[in-house]
Design a protein around this motif. Structure first.
Motif, mmCIF file in Angstrom:
data_model
loop_
_atom_site.group_PDB
_atom_site.id
_atom_site.type_symbol
_atom_site.label_atom_id
_atom_site.label_comp_id
_atom_site.label_asym_id
_atom_site.label_seq_id
_atom_site.Cartn_x
_atom_site.Cartn_y
_atom_site.Cartn_z
ATOM 1 N N UNK A 47 0.860 -1.180 0.000
ATOM 2 C CA UNK A 47 0.000 0.000 0.000
ATOM 3 C C UNK A 47 0.894 1.226 0.000
ATOM 4 N N UNK A 48 0.625 2.138 -0.921
ATOM 5 C CA UNK A 48 1.406 3.368 -1.018
ATOM 6 C C UNK A 48 0.457 4.536 -0.822
ATOM 7 N N UNK A 49 0.778 5.396 0.135
ATOM 8 C CA UNK A 49 -0.038 6.583 0.382
ATOM 9 C C UNK A 49 0.715 7.822 -0.075
ATOM 10 N N UNK A 50 -0.012 8.739 -0.684
ATOM 11 C CA UNK A 50 0.579 9.984 -1.155
ATOM 12 C C UNK A 50 -0.240 11.144 -0.592
ATOM 13 N N UNK A 51 0.417 12.037 0.124
ATOM 14 C CA UNK A 51 -0.251 13.181 0.717
ATOM 15 C C UNK A 51 0.331 14.447 0.093
ATOM 16 N N UNK A 52 -0.474 15.146 -0.701
ATOM 17 C CA UNK A 52 -0.005 16.349 -1.391
ATOM 18 C C UNK A 52 -0.283 17.614 -0.588
ATOM 19 N N UNK A 53 -0.913 17.475 0.563
ATOM 20 C CA UNK A 53 -1.289 18.643 1.347
ATOM 21 C C UNK A 53 -2.737 19.021 1.092
ATOM 22 N N UNK A 54 -3.163 18.917 -0.149
ATOM 23 C CA UNK A 54 -4.556 19.190 -0.506
ATOM 24 C C UNK A 54 -5.402 17.918 -0.535
ATOM 25 N N UNK A 55 -4.764 16.821 -0.849
ATOM 26 C CA UNK A 55 -5.504 15.560 -0.906
ATOM 27 C C UNK A 55 -4.593 14.405 -0.514
#
Length: 82
Positions: A47-55
């Motif tokens: 599982x890879x999570x990506x947090x862009x700050x907005x989503x």
């Protein structure tokens, strides 16, 4: 480089190659191999999570491959390497 292809080779003690399985996209620590009742199961999850700050997005990947051992090869003879 993490872009190289990862392969898993399954062998028996008699030197017989049983399978080459492509496990591209998985870390070797994420791969599990079980041998039971004449069947080999290779599975992997990540599982890879990506947090862009907005989503925030999650990407989930699962792989399962199962096959029967050839006649004359017992469960305890199977070895593997990544």
């Amino acid at each position: 480089s993490r872009t190289k292809r990862l392969g898993m080779m399954l062998n028996s003690c008699s030197g017989q190659n049983l399978a080459l399985i492509d496990v591209k996209g998985f870390d070797p620590r994420d791969i599990m191999v079980t041998v039971k009742d004449g069947k080999v199961t290779v599975s992997a999850e990540r599982k890879v999570e990506c947090n862009t700050g907005l989503s925030k997005t999650s990407n989930y990947k699962k792989f399962v491959k199962e096959f029967c051992l050839p006649p004359g090869v017992c469960d305890k003879e199977v070895t593997y390497s990544v």
